[in-house]
Design an enzyme around this catalytic site. Structure first.
Site, mmCIF file in Angstrom:
data_model
loop_
_atom_site.group_PDB
_atom_site.id
_atom_site.type_symbol
_atom_site.label_atom_id
_atom_site.label_comp_id
_atom_site.label_asym_id
_atom_site.label_seq_id
_atom_site.Cartn_x
_atom_site.Cartn_y
_atom_site.Cartn_z
ATOM 1 N N GLU A 168 4.597 -34.119 -0.724
ATOM 2 C CA GLU A 168 3.379 -33.633 -1.344
ATOM 3 C C GLU A 168 3.724 -32.964 -2.673
ATOM 4 O O GLU A 168 4.848 -32.513 -2.877
ATOM 5 C CB GLU A 168 2.704 -32.618 -0.410
ATOM 6 C CG GLU A 168 2.087 -33.273 0.807
ATOM 7 C CD GLU A 168 0.758 -33.927 0.488
ATOM 8 O OE1 GLU A 168 0.754 -35.062 -0.003
ATOM 9 O OE2 GLU A 168 -0.284 -33.308 0.726
ATOM 10 N N HIS A 204 0.806 -1.216 0.000
ATOM 11 C CA HIS A 204 0.000 0.000 0.000
ATOM 12 C C HIS A 204 0.842 1.270 0.000
ATOM 13 O O HIS A 204 0.334 2.353 -0.260
ATOM 14 C CB HIS A 204 -0.997 -0.032 1.166
ATOM 15 C CG HIS A 204 -2.177 -0.902 0.860
ATOM 16 N ND1 HIS A 204 -3.465 -0.478 0.945
ATOM 17 C CD2 HIS A 204 -2.242 -2.183 0.417
ATOM 18 C CE1 HIS A 204 -4.293 -1.450 0.585
ATOM 19 N NE2 HIS A 204 -3.574 -2.501 0.276
ATOM 20 N N SER A 245 0.079 -0.835 -6.250
ATOM 21 C CA SER A 245 0.173 -2.077 -7.015
ATOM 22 C C SER A 245 0.867 -1.855 -8.346
ATOM 23 O O SER A 245 0.767 -0.783 -8.939
ATOM 24 C CB SER A 245 -1.226 -2.625 -7.291
ATOM 25 O OG SER A 245 -1.861 -2.959 -6.090
ATOM 26 N N LYS A 304 -14.335 -7.409 -8.480
ATOM 27 C CA LYS A 304 -13.558 -8.330 -9.309
ATOM 28 C C LYS A 304 -12.961 -9.460 -8.468
ATOM 29 O O LYS A 304 -12.959 -10.619 -8.894
ATOM 30 C CB LYS A 304 -12.447 -7.563 -10.028
ATOM 31 C CG LYS A 304 -11.885 -8.324 -11.217
ATOM 32 C CD LYS A 304 -11.112 -7.404 -12.150
ATOM 33 C CE LYS A 304 -10.587 -8.195 -13.325
ATOM 34 N NZ LYS A 304 -10.044 -7.349 -14.382
ATOM 35 N N ASP A 305 -12.479 -9.123 -7.264
ATOM 36 C CA ASP A 305 -11.936 -10.170 -6.389
ATOM 37 C C ASP A 305 -13.022 -11.169 -5.977
ATOM 38 O O ASP A 305 -12.752 -12.361 -5.821
ATOM 39 C CB ASP A 305 -11.304 -9.552 -5.136
ATOM 40 C CG ASP A 305 -9.920 -8.976 -5.421
ATOM 41 O OD1 ASP A 305 -9.362 -9.302 -6.498
ATOM 42 O OD2 ASP A 305 -9.401 -8.218 -4.594
#
Lengths: 254, 424
Positions: free
Chosen positions: B288, B216, B220, B244-245
C-alpha cells in the site's frame, strides 16, 4: 499554514504517483465515454440490460459471475417478474434429493448466478488450459477498468507478420503479451437486440462493459448520490464550525 | 490519597459519581481547563484527527468483523458479501479501507509536526518514543488488515513481507514459520492475522492513552518551541481548542468522504480484486502507498539482510531521535539551515515512495540509494553536527510576547495580549 499546504500537496502528489500504473500498457487504452464515469454519472440501464443479454447469450458459456445473485438484476432496472422468469430458465445445483444425491433445479431470484464449470480444473480442461476468469469484478481487477475490458473485446486483429502465435491462442493487441486463450467472443451481429439498437462490435462491447461495470460496483450510483449530499453537508458544517471557532477566538489575540 | 474526592459539580448525580470516581473532574481538568499554548497553528489538529480516525476504524472494523470469514476459502467471497449483500456494507468497508489511508496521512503529518517544531526534545522524549511505538503498532495492524481480503496483492504482499524475517541468521526461518503458522502463507496465516488485526488496535488504544498522559504531564509544545512561562501564554483547552479541532475534524471528514464516495479504490491496487492464487505471482508486488518509502529503502541495497536492517532501522532510528539532535532550540522557525535540510528530507521520503512504486530498475535504483543515504544522513550526520554548528535566530521572550518578528507577529501592545486566565 503555507508549510502545511505544501506538505499536503506533497503527500497528495506522492499518492498520485504511487497509484500510477506500475506496468506500462503496450497498446494505448481506448478512451470510451461511459455513462457512469463522472462523480454524478449513473449507469445507462438500457445499455446494462443489453449488456446482460450479451452476458447471458455469449459470456456465460465460459465465464461465471459468482458474486451476483439473480435478485441483484433489479439494479439494472429489471422488475421482480422479469427476474423470476430469468432465474427460472436457468438450472442450478439445488441441494440433495431424498436419497442424498445432489440434484439440479430451476434457479430462484435468491440463487447465485450459474457458473458454467463446476470447478477450476474443469474450466481449464475445457478451455485448453486457460481459465476463464470470473467476471464479477473484472472491471475493477484490471488497470484501466472499463476501457481495458472494452479494449480486449475490440482488440482482436490478425497477428502481425512474423509474430509466433502459440497453439490454441489468439492475437489481441490489448492483452499483455498479445496472446490470449479466449477466442474472439463478440463480432458485428453476435446478438440481436430486441430494442432495435444496432449490433456493431463497438456497440456490443460498450453494452457488455457497462453491464460488467455495474456488476463490479453495483453500489456506485447510490454511493455517489449519497456522497454528494454528505460532502455538501460537511462543507456547510465546516463553514459553521469555522464561524464558531472565529467567534470563540474573537476576544483572544493570537 | 485514600478518601473520597471532593467534587465541585453541582449536579447531584454527577457529584455522587465524581466523589467516588473523579472521572468528571479529570475530564474537566484535562480537556476543559487544560492550559494549552495560545499560539497553536492547524498542525496541532492532527493528534485529535488521528484519535478520531482510530475511533472510526474501530467502529467500522467491529461491524465488518461480524460479516467477514477469516478462512482462505471464504475470505474473498465474504468481502463481496459485505460489499453487495450486507446493508451499507460497502459503506463500512470503504470507510475502513480509506480510513486506513487517512490514518497514515494524518499520522505522517502529525509526525512531521513533531519533527518540525522539535516536539521530541526534552522533556517530551518519552512522549515521542510512545509515538514511535504507536506508529509501529499501526503499521503492523495496517499490514495485517490488508491481508484479510485475501486478494492477490494481500497474499503476495504477505508472502514478501513475512519472508523478510528469514533474512535474519539462525532465528529467521523459525520466525517466518511462526508468522505463517506453517510452511507457506495459508489459512493459519490468515487466521492469526485476523486475530492480531482485531487485537492490536486495542493495544494501540492503550499506548495512545499513555501518549496522552505523557502529553498532559509535559504540556504541549507550540510553534515557537519555547516553554510556557506564565498563564498569559496559555488558553483553556475548551472552548478554544475544542473549537479549533472541530474545524479540522470537519475538513478531515470531507477528505475522507471524497475518497469513500467518489474514489474508493483510487489508492488500492486492481490486483486485489483477483482472489489470492499461490500459483500465480502478479507482475509487480507493491505494498500500500503508505509503506512505499520503506519498501524502497528495503530494495535499495542488493543484500537482503542489509535491506531488512535498513528498513527496520529507518523506523527504529526514530526512537533515539531526541538524543541525536544536539540543538536546544526546538522550533525550526529559529533554525533556518536545519529547516532546509528537513524539507529536503521530506522530499527524499516522497521520492522514496515513488521508487517503491516502481520496479527497481534504472534511475529508480540510483534514486532510492541516494534518498536512503540522505534519510539516514539526516538523522546520523546532519542532526548531531548541525546542532553544534548552526547559530539559531534569537528566540522570543515568551509566547505572548514574541518580541522577534516572523510569523508570530511583532511585539504586541500590552493589554492586547490576552485577557488573564480565569481558570488555569
Amino acid at each position: 499554514m503555507r508549510t502545511m499546504r505544501s506538505l499536503l500537496a506533497g503527500a497528495f502528489a506522492a499518492t498520485l504517483l504511487a497509484a500510477a500504473p506500475a506496468v506500462a500498457q503496450e497498446t494505448e487504452l481506448p478512451n470510451q465515454k461511459w455513462s457512469f464515469e463522472n462523480p454524478f454519472g449513473t449507469y445507462d440501464l438500457a445499455a446494462a440490460q443489453r449488456g446482460f443479454q450479451i452476458y447471458s447469450q455469449v459470456c456465460s458459456n465460459c465465464h461465471s459471475l459468482q458474486y451476483l445473485h439473480y435478485r441483484d438484476l433489479s439494479g439494472i432496472g429489471l422488475n421482480a417478474e422479469q427476474i423470476k422468469a430469468i432465474a427460472a430458465a436457468v438450472t442450478v445445483p439445488d441441494g440433495t434429493d431424498d436419497q442424498g444425491q445432489p440434484k439440479d433445479g430451476p434457479a430462484t431470484p435468491a440463487s447465485q448466478f450459474r457458473s458454467p464449470f463446476p470447478n477450476v480444473k474443469a474450466a481449464a480442461a475445457m478451455n485448453g488450459g486457460g481459465i476463464p476468469p470470473d467476471l464479477s469484478l473484472i472491471v475493477n481487477a484490471r488497470e484501466g477498468g472499463p476501457n481495458y475490458v472494452y479494449g480486449i473485446l475490440t482488440g482482436y486483429t490478425d497477428a502481425p507478420e512474423g509474430f509466433k502465435l502459440g497453439d490454441g491462442l489468439y492475437y489481441n493487441k490489448m492483452f499483455p503479451g498479445h496472446q490470449i486463450h479466449m477466442p474472439q467472443p463478440l463480432r458485428e451481429g453476435t446478438v440481436d437486440y430486441t430494442d432495435g439498437t444496432g449490433n456493431s462490435l463497438e456497440q456490443e462491447a460498450h453494452d457488455v462493459v457497462t453491464f460488467l461495470s455495474w456488476a463490479a460496483n453495483p453500489e456506485a450510483v447510490e454511493r455517489k448520490q449519497m456522497g454528494v449530499r454528505i460532502v455538501l453537508f460537511l462543507v456547510f458544517l465546516t463553514g459553521l464550525t469555522y464561524a464558531v471557532k472565529r467567534k470563540v477566538w474573537a476576544d483572544v489575540e493570537h | 490519597m485514600v478518601g473520597l474526592h471532593k467534587s465541585e459539580f453541582s449536579n447531584p448525580v454527577i457529584n455522587w459519581i465524581d466523589t467516588r470516581l473523579p472521572v468528571f473532574t479529570m475530564i474537566q481538568k484535562e480537556y476543559g481547563e487544560f492550559p494549552t499554548p495560545r499560539n497553536f497553528n492547524y498542525f496541532w489538529n492532527f493528534g485529535a484527527l488521528a484519535m478520531v480516525n482510530l475511533v472510526i476504524m474501530i467502529a467500522t472494523g467491529i461491524f465488518l468483523a461480524m460479516n467477514y470469514q477469516p478462512n482462505s476459502e471464504l475470505a474473498f467471497g465474504s468481502i463481496q458479501h459485505i460489499m453487495r449483500d450486507v446493508n451499507y456494507g460497502w459503506l463500512l468497508r470503504y470507510i475502513h479501507q480509506n480510513g486506513a489511508s487517512m490514518f497514515f496521512i494524518v499520522t505522517y503529518i502529525h509526525i512531521f509536526r513533531g519533527l518540525y517544531y522539535g516536539s521530541f526534545k526534552a522533556p517530551r522524549e518519552l512522549l515521542w518514543i510512545l509515538g514511535v511505538v504507536i506508529l509501529i503498532i499501526m503499521m503492523a495492524t495496517a499490514f495485517m488488515g490488508y491481508v484479510l481480503p485475501w486478494g492477490q496483492m494481500s497474499y503476495w504482499g504477505a508472502t514478501v513481507i513475512t519472508n523478510l524475517f528469514s533474512a535474519f541468521p539462525v532465528v529467521g526461518p523459525k520466525i517466518v514459520t511462526l508468522l505463517w503458522g506453517g510452511f507457506s502463507v495459508d489459512n493459519p496465516t490468515l487466521n492469526r492475522f485476523f486475530s492480531l488485526h482485531y487485537l492490536l488496535p486495542f493495544l494501540l488504544v492503550g499506548v495512545i492513552f499513555l501518549h496522552v498522559i505523557a502529553l498532559h504531564l509535559t504540556g504541549s509544545n507550540n510553534p515557537l518551541g519555547i516553554d510556557v512561562k506564565s498563564p498569559q501564554d496559555t488558553l483553556p483547552f475548551h472552548p478554544y481548542y475544542t473549537a479549533k479541532d472541530s474545524v479540522g475534524i470537519c475538513v478531515f471528514l470531507i477528505v475522507l468522504s471524497v475518497l469513500v464516495f467518489f474514489a474508493p479504490n483510487y489508492l488500492g491496487d486492481p490486483n486485489n480484486f483477483i482472489p489470492a492464487n499461490p500459483l500465480q505471482t502478479p507482475a509487480d508486488i507493491v505494498p500500500e502507498w503508505y509503506f512505499l518509502p520503506y519498501y524502497a529503502i528495503l530494495r535499495s541495497v542488493p543484500d537482503k539482510l542489509t535491506g531488512v536492517c535498513l528498513m527496520f532501522g529507518s523506523l527504529l532510528i526514530l526512537f533515539v531521535l531526541p538524543w541525536l539532535d544536539t540543538s536546544k532550540v526546538r522550533s525550526l522557525r529559529f533554525r533556518p539551515v536545519y529547516r532546509v535540510t528537513l524539507f529536503v528530507w521530506v522530499v527524499a521520503v516522497i521520492i522514496l515512495g515513488m521508487c517503491g512504486a516502481h520496479k527497481p530498475e534504472g534511475i529508480w535504483v540510483t534514486l532510492s540509494r541516494v534518498c536512503t543515504l540522505y534519510y539516514f544522513a539526516q538523522f546520523l550526520v546532519i542532526l548531531p553536527i548541525l546542532g553544534k554548528l548552526e547559530r539559531p535566530l534569537p528566540l522570543p521572550e515568551s509566547i505572548s510576547h514574541p518580541v522577534i518578528g516572523g510569523r508570530g507577529g511583532g511585539p504586541l501592545p500590552t493589554g492586547a495580549t490576552a485577557k488573564p486566565m480565569e481558570k488555569a
